[in-house]
Write an enzyme that holds these catalytic residues in place. Structure first.
Site, PDB file in Angstrom:
ATOM      1  N   HIS A 153      29.089  59.364   6.629  1.00  0.00           N
ATOM      2  CA  HIS A 153      29.514  58.244   5.588  1.00  0.00           C
ATOM      3  C   HIS A 153      31.115  57.760   6.232  1.00  0.00           C
ATOM      4  CE1 HIS A 153      27.266  61.584   3.158  1.00  0.00           C
ATOM      5  NE2 HIS A 153      27.492  61.906   4.352  1.00  0.00           N
ATOM      6  N   SER A 274      46.417  33.454  12.407  1.00  0.00           N
ATOM      7  CA  SER A 274      45.988  32.500  11.214  1.00  0.00           C
ATOM      8  C   SER A 274      46.948  31.499  11.163  1.00  0.00           C
ATOM      9  CB  SER A 274      46.868  33.908  10.268  1.00  0.00           C
ATOM     10  OG  SER A 274      47.711  33.913   9.301  1.00  0.00           O
ATOM     11  N   LYS A 280      49.092  37.413  12.868  1.00  0.00           N
ATOM     12  CA  LYS A 280      47.182  37.967  12.725  1.00  0.00           C
ATOM     13  C   LYS A 280      45.961  37.597  13.850  1.00  0.00           C
ATOM     14  CE  LYS A 280      44.613  39.101   9.394  1.00  0.00           C
ATOM     15  NZ  LYS A 280      44.898  38.349   7.750  1.00  0.00           N
ATOM     16  N   GLU A 287      32.866  39.016  12.881  1.00  0.00           N
ATOM     17  CA  GLU A 287      32.809  38.692  10.590  1.00  0.00           C
ATOM     18  C   GLU A 287      30.995  37.392  10.509  1.00  0.00           C
ATOM     19  OE1 GLU A 287      36.679  38.235   8.745  1.00  0.00           O
ATOM     20  OE2 GLU A 287      36.818  38.256  10.857  1.00  0.00           O
TER      21      GLU A 287
END
Ligand code: ARG
Length: 458
Positions: A153, A274, A280, A287
């Site tokens: 979970h 970024s 970042k 991804e």
């Protein structure tokens, strides 16, 4: 090519919707190999002369090197790879070129070419997946004893080792390779010589062409040979499942990399910055692997829909089998390469992993097991007692292994100092030595087993 019957050339839109050469040009190697095998067989069977066969073979060689060196001019007006090659052959060798298409059709030609392409692509995927497995197994061996939280979970559940987690993906990739190998076995039969749909009146030798092209045997039914694309569907199904496996690991990488979690880091080589936020470091490759699953599964679904309800035999609908499959397999190969790169690149934060592994009362099951083992308590009762101890520790805001013995004894007086040998994350992981369990010695054994098998090319 069909000027005998036709008077005017096709409408521009007709050419646009009909032409496939923009994508089926990628089949040029397979197309030329199949033509070479066909021409040699025709000569051997006395269907064309040895002289014509020699001219054809030579012309096809020339075309192959023209395409490989980028000199070949593909023409959309010639529809597809088959007509482009044949038309160039006529320019190169004249009349003899017209004999190549004896006893075959583009229908058996394209089915043969694409089976050859699917087989070669499966071989490339297998090599890529083996490299991915090797990267995982090497990392697993290195981190056989590095404890981290295991999740259910997405909640910390029980401590596991990082190596064990990585080896889970080695097993998945092994089954993926098995699915591809199964698909390859059924793809390995040759449609060539089925001709348009009914076979041919010429005395061809289909065993010979099948053998020359590396197939196990010719396909036994000409209608089936030209009209099924299940070999593409099976390969895409295997690709879809592989992509799903990769996407799950990619998602874990994204989560683990988040500074809020901080279990691993990726270097500059597999992250990007970024344009506005200087702090970042984004796990873009992970991804994108996660996202590419969409187009890979999409290709399977699209082709299933194309094939559904199609009557026998060849229908032009089937020309739609190639673009999606080619796109899906380049996405898959890129995804496997990116995952392999990230596995090699990733650095686990061993201290953070260890700390997180022990957090959230992750060794509560170990305490319950200790009560069962040491005092023969029924597991349900031990579960209840442990729950009360966890509640006590939570109230005092300490981890289980920091809760004073007296506090535990207030809840269950039979608990002794010995309990502290099972409450650390390391002890917990080490104790799970059942077959398939997370204990470091198991992980070492399995990682070594995999590395040895992969060494032998399995
Ligand atoms: N480009 C076609 C395909 O990929 C080749 C077969 C064409 N056959 C035909 N009868 N028009 O399916």
């Amino acid at each position: 090519m069909w000027g005998g019957r036709f008077r005017t050339s096709p409408d521009a839109v007709m050419e646009d919707i009909n032409a496939s050469v923009d994508f089926d040009r990628h089949l040029f190697r397979q197309d030329i190999a199949a033509s070479q095998a066909h021409a040699a067989m025709l000569a051997k069977q006395g269907i064309i002369t040895a002289d014509d066969a020699r001219k054809i073979a030579h012309g096809l060689d020339t075309i192959l090197s023209e395409i490989e060196s980028g000199k070949f001019k593909f023409k959309r007006a010639l529809e597809d790879i088959h007509m482009n090659v044949e038309s160039r052959l006529a320019e190169l060798i004249g009349l003899a070129a017209g004999r190549l298409h004896t006893a075959r059709s583009r229908n058996d030609q394209v089915a043969t070419d694409f089976r050859l392409w699917i087989k070669a692509t499966i071989d490339a995927v297998d090599v890529a997946l083996a490299a991915y497995q090797r990267a995982l197994a090497e990392k697993a061996l290195e981190h056989a004893a590095t404890v981290m939280p295991g999740f259910t979970h997405l909640q910390p559940a029980q401590p596991v080792t990082f190596g064990h987690h990585l080896l889970a993906y080695v097993e998945m990739a092994a089954r993926d390779r098995g699915r591809f190998a199964d698909a390859r076995k059924r793809a390995n039969f040759c449609p060539l010589g089925a001709a348009a749909l009914a076979g041919t009146a010429f005395p061809i030798d289909r065993d010979a062409t099948a053998k020359t092209l590396g197939f196990e045997a010719p396909m036994a039914n000409s209608l089936d040979a030209v009209s099924d694309r299940d070999f593409v569907l099976e390969a895409l199904a295997a690709a879809g499942i592989t992509a799903v496996h990769l996407s799950r690991f990619a998602e874990e990488i994204v989560v683990w990399c988040s500074p809020l979690v901080g279990l691993i880091s990726l270097s500059d080589r597999f992250t990007s910055g970024s344009s506005i936020m200087p702090q970042k470091r984004n796990p873009d490759a992970a991804e994108l692997v996660r996202a590419k699953t969409g187009r890979i599964i999409g290709a399977l679904e699209a082709l299933l829909i194309v094939m559904k309800g199609l009557p026998l035999a060849y229908q032009k609908d089937m020309q739609e089998d190639k673009e999606g499959a080619m796109d899906a397999f380049s996405a898959l190969l890129l995804s496997i390469a990116a995952m392999t790169g990230m596995v090699r690149d990733m650095t686990p934060d061993v201290a953070r992993m260890r700390q997180a592994a022990g957090a959230g009362y992750s060794t509560a099951t170990d305490l319950a097991d200790w009560l069962v083992r040491t005092h023969n308590m029924p597991f349900r009762e031990a579960h209840h007692v442990t729950g009360r101890i966890v509640a006590k520790a939570a109230a005092e805001n300490v981890s289980l292994d920091r809760l004073p013995l007296a506090a535990m004894q207030a809840i269950e007086k039979r608990i002794t100092n010995d309990v502290f040998t099972v409450l650390s994350a390391e002890d917990s992981a080490k104790s799970r030595a059942s077959y398939g369990g997370t204990a470091p010695k198991n992980v070492r054994r399995q990682a070594n087993r995999w590395l040895k098998a992969l060494e032998k090319g399995r």
